[in-house]
Design a protein around this motif. Structure first.
Motif, mmCIF file in Angstrom:
data_model
loop_
_atom_site.group_PDB
_atom_site.id
_atom_site.type_symbol
_atom_site.label_atom_id
_atom_site.label_comp_id
_atom_site.label_asym_id
_atom_site.label_seq_id
_atom_site.Cartn_x
_atom_site.Cartn_y
_atom_site.Cartn_z
ATOM 1 N N UNK C 110 21.578 48.171 64.602
ATOM 2 C CA UNK C 110 21.591 49.256 64.056
ATOM 3 C C UNK C 110 22.144 50.615 64.556
ATOM 4 N N UNK C 111 22.708 51.170 63.719
ATOM 5 C CA UNK C 111 23.225 52.457 64.717
ATOM 6 C C UNK C 111 22.936 53.797 63.591
ATOM 7 N N UNK C 140 27.555 48.304 57.702
ATOM 8 C CA UNK C 140 26.520 47.661 57.373
ATOM 9 C C UNK C 140 25.275 47.913 58.607
ATOM 10 N N UNK C 141 25.566 48.373 59.530
ATOM 11 C CA UNK C 141 24.843 48.866 60.698
ATOM 12 C C UNK C 141 23.956 50.059 60.569
ATOM 13 N N UNK C 142 24.615 50.950 59.652
ATOM 14 C CA UNK C 142 24.431 52.324 59.814
ATOM 15 C C UNK C 142 22.995 52.660 59.038
ATOM 16 N N UNK C 160 16.703 51.698 66.271
ATOM 17 C CA UNK C 160 18.072 51.489 66.214
ATOM 18 C C UNK C 160 18.559 51.447 67.752
ATOM 19 N N UNK C 161 19.445 50.462 68.025
ATOM 20 C CA UNK C 161 19.686 50.310 69.211
ATOM 21 C C UNK C 161 20.376 51.635 70.051
ATOM 22 N N UNK C 162 21.180 52.126 69.011
ATOM 23 C CA UNK C 162 22.103 53.270 69.635
ATOM 24 C C UNK C 162 21.950 54.408 68.457
ATOM 25 N N UNK C 163 22.491 55.530 68.797
ATOM 26 C CA UNK C 163 22.725 56.403 67.459
ATOM 27 C C UNK C 163 23.112 57.646 67.999
ATOM 28 N N UNK E 166 12.753 53.224 56.672
ATOM 29 C CA UNK E 166 13.581 52.567 55.826
ATOM 30 C C UNK E 166 15.292 52.873 56.161
ATOM 31 N N UNK E 167 15.204 54.129 56.544
ATOM 32 C CA UNK E 167 16.509 54.399 57.171
ATOM 33 C C UNK E 167 17.622 54.645 56.258
#
Ligand SMILES: Nc1ncnc2c1ncn2[C@@H]1O[C@H](COP(=O)(O)OP(=O)(O)OP(=O)(O)O)[C@@H](O)[C@H]1O
Ligand SMILES: Nc1ncnc2c1ncn2[C@@H]1O[C@H](COP(=O)(O)OP(=O)(O)OP(=O)(O)O)[C@@H](O)[C@H]1O
Ligand code: MOO
Ligand SMILES: [Mg+2]
Ligand SMILES: [Mg+2]
Lengths: 223, 292, 237, 292, 223
Positions: C110-111, C140-142, C160-163, E166-167
């Motif tokens: 996830x970003x 798709x990771x956002x 999220x691993x990064x952002x 949820x994001x």
């Protein structure tokens, strides 16, 4: 950490719950005993504020009560009441938002009471009001307490509506839920945790005592 | 005088029943409504109390019009001087016995009557107890006392004693009689119990399917006539036993078991559970008090 | 609520949460004027101002919202740019060195970024992804935070691993030494110009003007710079 | 054989009462628990059914131990083969009459018994109605039928007929007798009604303050003995009227009103409401069916 | 305007309500009939999630379920369940948050039923489960419907928790409440109004039909 947001929160929850009792009980009474076709419509309307996201509901309330608006300026000029960015506004918004949590339990409590209690009182010449307060309400204490607990807890946690219409003004509209939110946003996790724990602890104790009392009533009501 | 003339369509389980009641009561009378389940007894009382609206009709009590559907008059229960004892008491569970009685006081009334009634109906010892802790008979007494606090013109009693055991029942019948006389009430009782009706009432109205089928004094209505020389008892056959050439029939009369010797011809078609009449030609009764 | 002891109320966008404190402290010391800070998303603050919120100044995350307020006649003048925001790529997850190149790797599920629809920092992040031509690959990771603040929660919790976040966040005292970050090449997106306006018809016009002037002073520029903002559109051009 | 030996401390309104019951019932017996309100009748039934836990004691039914507090045995209600008719019926309001009966079927049972019982207790016409639309007597019949579906070892009846009018009551007594015999049940009835007890039961247990004070056949317990030649009736004085030199005492015996001529000496201290015995020295009764 | 957020919202509300029925009914049953001292504590705990601002509750859930955490990674590795940035997560969060609205009405409905119904069923050899589903629940339909309505409406309006956990991923976790909020923030008031009106209209119709049904039940239950 400041105490003010916590104090403000419990003030808001208390005032809101009191108003909800004043408004919700007659409404529940009407709903419990009416045969009107409008009943289902009113029941639905009472529940509807729940359906909108709190911030959006807050936004609509903001627009409705804004002094920039005809209605808002009328309130301001004629009644001298301002509902936005004031404590009064938080109370109003919380009342609208928590109304179903008071009305529903009280209504079903009243509907479940044997109708003879009401009738016996009427035959004795007592008015509807007297009957409600002296006979009906004292006999649905578990339902009343459920209504009070849900309204109270929900108001304490209320956040979206309050943030929108209250605007986070310290000492006036900055309640604990917003303070916690603020601290989380500011990445001050220790302060947020502190607030949360205190809010939790106090509310836990309040609710626990209510439920312990309630337990006694539930038993006696449950034949 | 109390004139009652009511029509109401009631929807019973399957079909509609028209309740069509005409009653004319003397002031001070003790009247009983008697009839099978679903005959409309409770509905009649409820219309008298203002808890049910008649489709058509009039209620005139001592020249005051309570109901006149033609004129659109239908006083709310609050404005009718009625005392009502519900079958299930309807005591307020949140109030003590004394509070239940005090609640009934009108604003102008002196509260003395509460103590007077508690004395008369022997409730003083129970005054601080809540209804939930009372036995059935005690509850019933409280309900009766409460209905009397306002000194109603009409006292309505809906099967008030049916769930009680005989000892308490007799005691409460006595209370009923006492207050009826003492306060000069007009009382309308709903009861299924014939001895009770006999004991208490001046006039019986037998309801059948919503109309008054018969009326008169209990003796007239239940058909036993006024007996003098000859004695007749009705009872129920418990057992029929053949003993040599005769039959011995055991009959329950009230709580008494009587054995009667009968010929085969007399008992033709008779079976256990039948209602029978036992009569005697010569009977010289003596009376004797039963030690309690 | 006017008079000499009345406080100045400053509405501030989420990314300025940390820098504004330092600015206000310096301002108060200099002038003796107390300030109240209200933080929120730019859109919400703007809506509140339109409906009569008692805010004296609006310090936004971009030019769009102050401009909109000006257009509707709620401000005393046109918005001025007080600083330029800088975007960083940040990770709090163990063993992850933030870099544009790892965004497409399987390591990253996830970003996090701010909602590009409402937050300028989110918009900038999308531009960066498009600049490196990986937007389609990572779409798709956002995951989107309501504002920079919420984006931070996603990153710090490790959800999220990064952002992408504001440089001012990772430089704040609260977040110093939390995870690892790298600055995003400032040529990869349009500069994030941040504007401020004075809100009309409040009782504190004089004080508001003082703060507004202070915001464009050298002292303020210095504070903003070491908080993670830039004086110019492009630092190295 | 059914052995019951139970102790339980009950907290009544003001004080504690120790229920201490010893009963030994024959299989197939029809036993009645009789006693004042609060004597512990319902509590006894509830302990038999497993709805209340005794403090101490045993219940052994046909050599199977249902309760033995010493051994820590207390079978849940599900594992006792008991049928229970509650005073207020406890019919399931959401189900029709037929569904109420069918609900009681065990998994292994053939559903034929439902129709058999509905036939016997004349419920077939009501089978698709919900309890809310039934009259009291009809509800009672459904409750009785439902309690019989599982063919219980013991049938427990808690004042099942007290709220019904006499016609329905007699009919239901007949049903009770019929099913008791037909299914070879052991039945325990709680009743306040002496004629009912007489009519139905083999054995009466009189409870007083939690203990069995007396027991025996109804005639033994209620003290009327087995009469043969001489007749005695107990009744209640309705009126005492002086007529010239004698008194005419009106006595209610069952539903019969009897007038007795008495000397002043005979009625000394007698007053309205007193229980009296009317006896005759020579009485040649004839019996005659009463037209229904 | 897109339809997806609306569809997602009703999916979420439906799934959540179904799970709340599955979890809430046994819990309410236990609470209604237990005499344990722990009862009041459990009642209080059920209500507590209400007390925290939804975003903050969401943050705590985020931390708890993050794969960076022991618990979160255990769930992921062993059960293959992820609760953050997934629809499953929204469901879980909504369940926690709306639990009291299901439990409380059902509990007081059960407590108000005459105990004879339960006892009669037990004497017939029926298990607790059979009794609950065949006898008890069918006789507290008004309370059940109250629980369903409050849970359903509350989930539709839920926003803070959902946003946090949820994001806001289109088609996956972007429900209507978030879409509306987004449009308000983006100053697209007409789009926000459009969403609100549609959400309102659909929910109004759903609730109205439920209450019309309910009206019938209430009457028959109210003796
Ligand atoms: N409000 C009402 N509207 C229409 N019908 C009613 C109403 N209340 C009762 N009924 C019906 O009227 C009929 C007569 O009822 P009522 O209660 O008067 O009988 P009752 O003579 O008192 O019988 P019971 O001895 O069983 O108490 C019943 O079939 C009942 O279903
Ligand atoms: N679960 C219980 N625990 C303790 N005491 C109880 C319990 N249930 C009932 N009691 C008390 O026990 C006493 C006997 O009650 P019970 O219901 O057995 O009397 P009863 O003989 O059936 O009277 P009635 O004729 O009024 O039905 C009452 O005073 C009651 O308050
Ligand atoms: O500071 Mo913002 O409004 O989250 O980009
Ligand atoms: Mg009746
Ligand atoms: Mg009993």
């Amino acid at each position: 950490m400041e105490w003010q947001p916590l104090i403000l929160t419990f003030q808001l929850a208390l005032v809101t719950t009191v108003f909800l009792l004043i408004i919700g009980i007659p409404l529940a009474w009407w709903l419990a005993y009416t045969n009107r076709k409008t009943k289902a419509v009113v029941e639905t309307l009472v529940t509807m504020p729940l359906v909108l996201p709190p911030t959006v509901l807050g936004f609509y309330l903001l627009v409705a009560f804004s002094p920039a608006n005809a209605f808002g300026s009328w309130l301001d000029e004629w009644l001298g009441i301002r509902f936005i960015f004031t404590f009064e506004g938080l109370v109003l918004a919380s009342i609208i938002y928590s109304l179903p949590f008071m009305v529903q339990p009280v209504q079903s409590g009243l509907a479940n009471l044997p109708s003879q209690l009401r009738e016996a009182s009427y035959v004795m010449g007592k008015s509807g009001m007297t009957t409600l307060f002296k006979v009906l309400l004292p006999n649905i204490k578990p339902s009343l307490l459920t209504g009070i607990v849900l309204s109270f807890a929900h108001t304490i946690g209320e956040f979206g509506v309050v943030l929108m219409i209250g605007g986070n003004i310290p000492g006036k509209t900055k309640v604990a839920s917003i303070a916690i939110y603020d601290e989380v946003e500011a990445l001050n996790y220790s302060a947020a945790n502190m607030y949360s724990i205190i809010l939790f602890a106090i509310t836990f104790l309040i609710l626990l005592s209510v439920y312990l009392l309630n337990g006694g009533y539930f038993k006696s009501a449950g034949r | 005088m109390i004139h009652i003339s009511l029509q109401k369509i009631l929807n019973t389980a399957q079909n509609l029943m028209t309740l069509n009641i005409e009653l004319a009561l003397e002031r001070g009378q003790f009247a009983t409504l008697y009839g099978a389940s679903g005959a409309g007894k409770t509905s009649t009382l409820r219309m008298l109390a203002g808890l049910m609206k008649p489709d058509e009709g009039q209620i005139i009590v001592n020249d005051k019009t309570w109901v006149d559907t033609d004129k659109g008059i239908n006083l709310p229960p609050q404005q009718r001087r009625v005392g009502l004892v519900f079958q299930d008491y309807a005591l307020f569970p949140n109030m003590t016995v004394r509070k239940n009685l005090e609640y009934a006081l009108t604003r102008r009334q002196k509260p003395d009557i509460v103590d007077e009634l508690m004395d008369m109906i022997e409730l003083s010892e129970l005054q601080d107890r809540k209804p939930g802790t009372l036995s059935g008979g005690q509850k019933q007494r409280v309900a009766l006392a409460r209905a009397l606090v306002q000194r109603p013109d009409i006292l309505l009693l809906d099967e008030p004693l049916s769930a009680l055991d005989s000892k308490i029942r007799i005691k409460l019948q006595d209370y009923l009689q006492k207050v009826h006389r003492q306060y000069g009430l007009t009382t309308i009782l709903v009861s299924h119990d014939i001895p009770e009706v006999f004991k208490l009432s001046d006039q019986v109205y037998v309801l059948e399917d919503g109309v008054v089928a018969r009326q008169g004094s209990p003796a007239e209505v239940f058909g036993y006539g006024q007996m003098s020389g000859k004695f007749r008892f009705t009872g129920e056959v418990l057992e029929i036993r053949k003993e040599e050439v005769v039959y011995i029939v055991t009959v329950l009369i009230g709580t008494n078991v009587v054995k009667v010797i009968a010929q085969e011809s007399e008992i033709a078609g008779l079976k256990v559970g039948d209602q029978v009449m036992v009569a005697s030609k010569a009977f010289n009764p003596v009376i004797q008090r039963v030690g309690e | 609520r006017s008079g000499n002891d009345a406080k100045l109320t400053i509405a501030t966008s989420a990314n300025m949460r940390f820098a504004i404190k330092e600015l206000v402290d310096a301002f108060s010391e200099q002038t003796g004027i107390d300030c109240e800070i209200i933080t929120g998303s730019s859109g919400k603050l703007m809506a509140q101002i339109i409906e009569g919120a008692p805010y004296d100044l609006f310090v936004s995350a971009d030019m769009k919202y102050p401009e909109a307020l000006y257009q509707r006649g709620f401000t005393t003048g046109t918005p001025q740019t007080y600083a330029y925001g800088r975007l960083v790529l940040w990770s709090a997850a163990e063993g992850i060195e933030p870099d544009i190149t790892i965004l497409t790797s399987g390591q990253i599920n996830h970003i996090a970024l701010a909602n590009p629809k409402t937050a300028p920092y989110g918009q900038a992040a999308v531009e960066v992804l498009k600049h490196y031509d990986i937007y389609e690959k990572v779409e798709q990771k956002l995951v989107y935070g309501e504002s920079i603040s919420q984006t931070n929660q996603f990153i710090i919790s490790g959800a999220a691993e990064v952002g992408f976040t504001a440089k001012s966040v990772v430089l704040s005292s609260e977040m110093a030494d939390r995870g690892a970050w790298i600055a995003v090449d400032e040529n990869a997106c349009r500069p994030i110009a941040q504007g401020a306006v004075i809100v009309k018809s409040t009782g504190e016009m004089k004080k508001a003007e003082k703060f507004y002037a202070f915001l464009f002073s050298e002292q303020a520029k210095e504070i903003l710079e070491h908080s993670g903002y830039a004086k110019n559109e492009y630092t190295n051009r």
